[in-house]
Design an enzyme around this catalytic site. Structure first.
Site, PDB file in Angstrom:
ATOM      1  NE  ARG A   1      -7.802  -3.623   2.870  1.00 19.74           N
ATOM      2  CZ  ARG A   1      -6.668  -4.124   2.400  1.00 19.74           C
ATOM      3  NH1 ARG A   1      -6.563  -4.498   1.140  1.00 19.74           N
ATOM      4  NH2 ARG A   1      -5.623  -4.291   3.195  1.00 19.74           N
TER       5      ARG A   1
ATOM      6  CB  CYS B   1      -1.874 -12.077  -1.210  1.00 18.55           C
ATOM      7  SG  CYS B   1      -0.940 -10.810  -2.079  1.00 18.55           S
TER       8      CYS B   1
END
Length: 306
Positions: A15, A240
């Site tokens: 994920r 990120c």
């Protein structure tokens, strides 16, 4: 505090790791990755994210992945959910745990989810209630706990404040995440010591990124204050999207190598994780970002050639 004798590793590669990949990864590759990780012995695999495909296109196939994986008894399969729509999808896909998220930094909260920390927590109230009503585990992820790309320093008291809010929603576990990897050993210890006054230390997890090469050192520091749950990503996948230049989560192979060296039990098979890391890296057409994984793979290749 002595170091824990046992650590629970949460594998976040499928994920958190894959969500930033530009090329669409076929469902069967994602399924095989999750299955390989399950077989390696992880007690918890973060397998899916039920967010709008508009925001995270890579996670659009989460329902298919959850339907097709071979579930290992006793393994918790987690899914990230941003709202009730996401929760309903996660429930239908038989997730064992839903993950809600907040930031320790107001600036990051505004940029990342377009609302204040207080509003973000309020948005999750219904999700938290629904998780409890349906017997699902509820995990809270607290980003930018050791620094923010927009406001810089984040005070331990600010982290403790959001931890309290997540606790009050009924979270069973809370991840203290160094989203941009700026944390250092001393700060890690201070933050965990502060947060442990609001929430049981045994239910706090460390989630570290290796942007400044400090992830393993930070895990060692967290172990020193008694933290016994850590997140890692096979082959060092991920980054990120909201923190420019933030490299991947700490690689699972490197964390396992560290823990093995310390004699800390994980129940996870390092050799099988190396195989999983090399498998997904081959598919992505690049070398794994795991030093231990690549070193073990290279050693094996040499032994085979002899």
């Amino acid at each position: 505090m002595g170091m824990p004798s046992k650590v629970r590793l949460v594998e976040v590669g499928p994920r958190d790791g894959l969500q930033n990949e530009k090329e669409t990864i076929p469902v069967e590759v994602k399924v095989e990755l999750v299955n390989r990780l399950s077989a390696a012995g992880f007690p918890n695999v973060e397998a899916a994210s039920f967010v709008s495909p508009k925001w995270v296109p890579q996670m659009a196939t989460s329902t298919d992945v959850m339907q097709q994986i071979a579930r290992r008894p006793g393994t918790i399969y987690s899914a990230l959910v941003p709202n009730m729509k996401g929760f309903e999808a996660a429930l239908a896909a038989r997730a064992d745990e839903v993950v809600i998220f907040a930031a320790a930094s107001e600036a990051f909260s505004q940029k990342n989810i377009n609302c204040s920390i207080a509003e973000s927590i309020e948005r999750f109230r219904d999700v938290a209630l629904a998780a409890k009503a349906n017997g699902l585990r509820l995990r809270g992820s607290l980003s930018c706990a050791l620094g923010c790309p927009y406001q810089g320093e984040v005070a331990p008291d600010a982290v403790a404040d959001v931890t309290q809010r997540l606790r009050d929603l009924g979270c069973d576990e809370i991840d203290i995440a160094d989203t941009i990897g700026v944390g250092t050993a001393d700060k890690v210890q201070r933050v965990f010591e502060r947060v442990a006054r609001e929430f049981p230390l045994g239910q706090l997890a460390g989630h570290f990124h290796d942007t400044y090469g400090q992830a393993l050192v930070n895990i060692y520091a967290a172990l020193g204050v008694g933290v016994s749950i850590f997140h890692s990503s096979v082959a060092g996948l991920g980054g990120c999207p909201y923190a420019k230049g933030a490299t991947g989560n700490v690689s699972t192979e490197d964390v396992l190598y560290l823990l093995l060296g310390l004699g800390i039990h994980t129940g996870v098979d390092l050799e099988a994780v190396v195989d999983a890391g090399q498998f997904i890296s081959r598919h992505l057409g690049r070398k794994a970002s795991s030093r231990a994984g690549n070193a073990i793979a290279a050693r094996r290749a040499t032994e085979l050639a002899q």
